[in-house]
Design a protein around this motif. Structure first.
Motif, PDB file in Angstrom:
ATOM      1  N   ALA A 128       0.911  -1.280   0.180  1.00 18.44           N
ATOM      2  CA  ALA A 128       0.040   0.115   0.155  1.00 18.44           C
ATOM      3  C   ALA A 128       0.872   1.322  -0.150  1.00 18.44           C
ATOM      4  N   ARG A 129       0.761   2.012  -0.972  1.00 16.16           N
ATOM      5  CA  ARG A 129       1.689   3.351  -1.149  1.00 16.16           C
ATOM      6  C   ARG A 129       0.885   4.340  -2.060  1.00 16.16           C
ATOM      7  N   LEU A 130       0.852   5.473  -2.072  1.00 19.65           N
ATOM      8  CA  LEU A 130       0.215   6.447  -2.926  1.00 19.65           C
ATOM      9  C   LEU A 130      -1.236   6.121  -2.977  1.00 19.65           C
ATOM     10  N   VAL A 131      -1.794   5.640  -1.948  1.00 16.66           N
ATOM     11  CA  VAL A 131      -3.015   4.919  -1.946  1.00 16.66           C
ATOM     12  C   VAL A 131      -4.200   5.945  -2.584  1.00 16.66           C
ATOM     13  N   TRP A 132      -4.032   7.163  -2.638  1.00 23.56           N
ATOM     14  CA  TRP A 132      -5.067   8.144  -3.272  1.00 23.56           C
ATOM     15  C   TRP A 132      -5.166   7.732  -4.779  1.00 23.56           C
ATOM     16  N   LEU A 133      -4.263   7.364  -5.427  1.00 18.42           N
ATOM     17  CA  LEU A 133      -4.323   6.753  -6.932  1.00 18.42           C
ATOM     18  C   LEU A 133      -5.056   5.634  -7.308  1.00 18.42           C
ATOM     19  N   THR A 134      -5.503   5.043  -5.891  1.00 23.11           N
ATOM     20  CA  THR A 134      -6.475   3.584  -6.190  1.00 23.11           C
ATOM     21  C   THR A 134      -7.740   3.830  -5.538  1.00 23.11           C
ATOM     22  N   ARG A 135      -8.103   4.645  -4.757  1.00 22.93           N
ATOM     23  CA  ARG A 135      -9.405   4.900  -4.194  1.00 22.93           C
ATOM     24  C   ARG A 135     -10.366   6.180  -4.890  1.00 22.93           C
ATOM     25  N   ALA A 136     -11.467   6.186  -4.655  1.00 22.11           N
ATOM     26  CA  ALA A 136     -12.428   6.926  -5.331  1.00 22.11           C
ATOM     27  C   ALA A 136     -11.960   8.432  -4.801  1.00 22.11           C
ATOM     28  N   PRO A 137     -11.973   9.303  -5.722  1.00 14.60           N
ATOM     29  CA  PRO A 137     -12.446   9.333  -7.183  1.00 14.60           C
ATOM     30  C   PRO A 137     -11.511   8.588  -8.200  1.00 14.60           C
ATOM     31  N   ALA A 138     -10.126   8.417  -7.710  1.00 14.72           N
ATOM     32  CA  ALA A 138      -9.112   8.057  -8.678  1.00 14.72           C
ATOM     33  C   ALA A 138      -9.408   6.860  -9.506  1.00 14.72           C
ATOM     34  N   HIS A 139     -10.325   6.149  -9.005  1.00 16.60           N
ATOM     35  CA  HIS A 139     -10.558   4.797  -9.581  1.00 16.60           C
ATOM     36  C   HIS A 139     -11.447   5.091 -10.873  1.00 16.60           C
ATOM     37  N   LEU A 140     -11.946   6.083 -11.211  1.00 13.92           N
ATOM     38  CA  LEU A 140     -12.427   6.570 -12.330  1.00 13.92           C
ATOM     39  C   LEU A 140     -11.647   6.907 -13.402  1.00 13.92           C
ATOM     40  N   PRO A 141     -10.475   7.357 -13.418  1.00 14.79           N
ATOM     41  CA  PRO A 141      -9.504   7.578 -14.695  1.00 14.79           C
ATOM     42  C   PRO A 141      -8.968   6.194 -14.905  1.00 14.79           C
ATOM     43  N   VAL A 142      -8.701   5.209 -13.764  1.00 16.84           N
ATOM     44  CA  VAL A 142      -8.414   4.013 -13.881  1.00 16.84           C
ATOM     45  C   VAL A 142      -9.513   3.285 -14.729  1.00 16.84           C
ATOM     46  N   ALA A 143     -10.607   3.405 -14.603  1.00 12.60           N
ATOM     47  CA  ALA A 143     -11.660   2.658 -15.380  1.00 12.60           C
ATOM     48  C   ALA A 143     -11.551   3.093 -16.704  1.00 12.60           C
ATOM     49  N   LEU A 144     -11.442   4.572 -16.959  1.00  6.29           N
ATOM     50  CA  LEU A 144     -11.672   5.127 -18.279  1.00  6.29           C
ATOM     51  C   LEU A 144     -10.437   4.599 -19.001  1.00  6.29           C
ATOM     52  N   THR A 145      -9.070   4.325 -18.528  1.00  6.99           N
ATOM     53  CA  THR A 145      -8.102   4.031 -19.189  1.00  6.99           C
ATOM     54  C   THR A 145      -8.265   2.568 -19.620  1.00  6.99           C
ATOM     55  N   CYS A 146      -8.859   1.707 -18.692  1.00  6.22           N
ATOM     56  CA  CYS A 146      -9.048   0.268 -18.903  1.00  6.22           C
ATOM     57  C   CYS A 146     -10.031   0.157 -19.912  1.00  6.22           C
ATOM     58  N   LEU A 147     -11.148   1.062 -20.155  1.00  8.18           N
ATOM     59  CA  LEU A 147     -12.080   0.993 -21.182  1.00  8.18           C
ATOM     60  C   LEU A 147     -11.559   1.309 -22.462  1.00  8.18           C
TER      61      LEU A 147
END
Length: 204
Positions: A128-147
């Protein structure tokens, strides 16, 4: 729900890659083949991270991901799930034709057994590090990139090794969300950009 999915009741959300692989090995144990539905139900269909990992690992797996059309099939899974996540849905719907796709149990066992040793090594470097990149709302750009990766997967099959790059990016995103490892998110973004650039160059 199919019979083999019923034989594989949902497990708690896995907290490591090794745990995830161990769980999915139990999918459809009473059959000679394994459906995607049984795999997803065993891994946990309500969480984005296991779904990404399943799609990424299947795309990367040498005995499964090399089958023509499999990367595009996994891309369909990612596109559907990522789009629903962006719409705020917490329970992911998947079409029956996708869930009923099967692979022989012998091949499935060989692949998952082969993944266990590298999985243990991967688990040792996740933290667990830089956890703000994995939690809401940062999960939305992750989902967009995966899309975006999912939509680009069909042309990736025309450019050698680029589908593997897409599969690896999905795997990294899944691992990052699973372990709340923001550094892994950054690596996945970098790999995605590199892979998409290579696809554009390869198709130009």
């Amino acid at each position: 729900m199919s019979d083999d999915a019923q034989q594989a009741p949902p497990q708690d959300r896995p907290n490591s890659l090794t745990t995830l692989i161990t769980q999915v090995q139990q999918a459809g144990r009473q059959r000679d083949d394994v459906s995607l539905e049984a795999i997803l139900d065993t891994a946990g269909r309500r969480s984005f991270a296991p779904l990404l990992l399943i799609a990424g690992l299947i795309t990367l797996a040498p005995l499964i991901g090399d089958i023509p059309g499999v990367p595009t099939l996994m891309a369909s899974l990612v596109v559907l799930v990522a789009a629903q996540l962006l719409m705020g849905r917490k329970h992911f719907w998947l079409p029956r034709f996708l869930l009923e796709r099967r692979v022989s149990r012998a091949r499935f066992v060989r692949v998952t057994d082969g993944l266990l040793r590298p999985a243990r090594w991967v688990d040792r470097i996740l933290q667990a590090r830089l956890v703000w990149l994995t939690r809401a709302p940062a999960h939305l750009p992750v989902a967009l990139t995966c899309l975006l990766i999912g939509l680009a997967m069909p042309p990736m099959e025309l450019v050698p090794f680029s589908a593997n790059g897409g599969g690896l990016a999905l795997t990294l995103f899944g691992l990052a969300l699973l372990a709340e490892d923001g550094l892994m998110v950054l690596a996945a973004y970098l790999l995605t950009g590199t892979t998409l650039a290579l696809v554009i160059i390869g198709l130009a």
